[in-house]
Design an enzyme around this catalytic site. Structure first.
Site, PDB file in Angstrom:
ATOM      1  N   ASP A  12       0.873  -1.184   0.000  1.00 57.64           N
ATOM      2  CA  ASP A  12       0.000   0.000   0.000  1.00 57.64           C
ATOM      3  C   ASP A  12       0.908   1.232   0.000  1.00 57.64           C
ATOM      4  O   ASP A  12       1.383   1.655   1.049  1.00 57.64           O
ATOM      5  CB  ASP A  12      -0.896  -0.018   1.250  1.00 57.64           C
ATOM      6  N   GLU A  71      -2.563  -1.788  -4.874  1.00 64.06           N
ATOM      7  CA  GLU A  71      -3.864  -1.183  -5.143  1.00 64.06           C
ATOM      8  C   GLU A  71      -3.779  -0.250  -6.338  1.00 64.06           C
ATOM      9  O   GLU A  71      -2.815   0.502  -6.484  1.00 64.06           O
ATOM     10  CB  GLU A  71      -4.319  -0.406  -3.900  1.00 64.06           C
ATOM     11  N   ASP A 143      -2.282   0.938   7.213  1.00 70.49           N
ATOM     12  CA  ASP A 143      -1.560   0.758   5.947  1.00 70.49           C
ATOM     13  C   ASP A 143      -1.162  -0.703   5.734  1.00 70.49           C
ATOM     14  O   ASP A 143      -1.214  -1.222   4.612  1.00 70.49           O
ATOM     15  CB  ASP A 143      -0.298   1.638   5.903  1.00 70.49           C
TER      16      ASP A 143
END
Lengths: 188, 188
Positions: A12, A71, A143
């Site tokens: 992330d 992502e 995170d």
């Protein structure tokens, strides 16, 4: 670790904190390996990107994942944030491909659906569900949870969502956001 | 090449074409070394970023620059373009720092002022002035010209703009966009 397990690294990316999560997957089974947050250091952007890359490379060297997941980001309401996140993401993907890792991309919607069962999940719900799915004693940091969610999402995608219906390993999912479609349990 | 020359690599990052320009600088003198365009290949974003990094690394390995320069980008009218450019820029900076090159950043305004003399220069003017400043037989391609402009901008910054007034090597600049300030010739 059995040879049949595949090790996934979720990332992330962020210019201040970059979350990472490592899991082993084999068909229906997921095993937690590690997760954490890379604190990005340095003054200027080049220095920070270097710190980010070094951090990811350290994680890759330590846990030797076979595939990576990140992502897909979308444009932010704040264009300057979009640019900064874009640069961080570009550096993170660079770090992964330079280690010859395949990089899989999923949208935030896909990640949330995969772990919580619907796309409107809040950060806390993602943290809780990640902890449940991986049998963690406590919720991971936000995170790190997002990074683990990315890895979980890809794990599910790899074995085909349909397999979820057969096994207890991902049973936590079946309580929320799953439905029967054509006689099979699928995620919403 | 004399030991006193410093070799600069300018990069104009893009996900389709990334321009590069290499010059040698020593005080008032700039010498053109090479320039060109890296055609970024590949399907998905990770593959393209890998191609971009490999291209930059090939240029670095070939010309062995000592410092690098890249344009600071600002948010685009199109947020999706901003994100894509941010990712390309993040990968390009990553490629440079991974080769242990110092990375200097200048805004488009600074680059245009450095080569044309004012910040509203069009692409064609940048190409023309880069060709004049480096005594090139023809105008370089637009992305390559922007990369060379970045290198020229940093070259000027290194030796202090004031030195421009003493020397003919950057004389092309004195015809446009320069003015006398406190008794010294400075760029506008």
């Amino acid at each position: 670790m059995s040879q049949t397990f595949t090790r996934l690294l979720g990332i992330d990316p962020g210019l201040r904190f970059t979350g990472f999560g490592v899991i082993d997957v084999h068909q229906h089974t997921m095993r937690y390996v590690a997760s954490g947050v890379i604190k990005v250091a340095g003054e200027g952007l080049p220095e920070r990107l270097r710190s980010l890359i070094d951090g990811i490379h350290q994680v890759v060297d330590t846990y030797a994942p076979q595939e990576s997941v990140i992502e897909k980001v979308f444009v932010n309401v704040n264009p300057q944030s979009t640019l900064l996140l874009g640069q961080a993401r570009g550096a993170a993907i660079s770090a992964l491909v330079l280690k010859d890792l395949p990089v899989h991309e999923y949208t935030a919607l896909q990640l949330k659906k995969a772990v919580v069962g619907h796309g409107k999940a809040k950060k806390e719900q993602v943290q809780e569900m990640v902890a449940r799915l991986l049998s963690l004693p406590a919720n991971p940091q936000a995170d790190a949870a997002d990074a683990l969610a990315a890895a979980i999402c890809h794990a599910q995608n790899r074995v085909q969502i349909a397999l979820l219906s057969q096994n207890g390993a991902l049973g936590g999912l079946s309580k929320k956001g799953m439905r029967i479609k054509n006689g099979r349990l699928v995620s919403l």
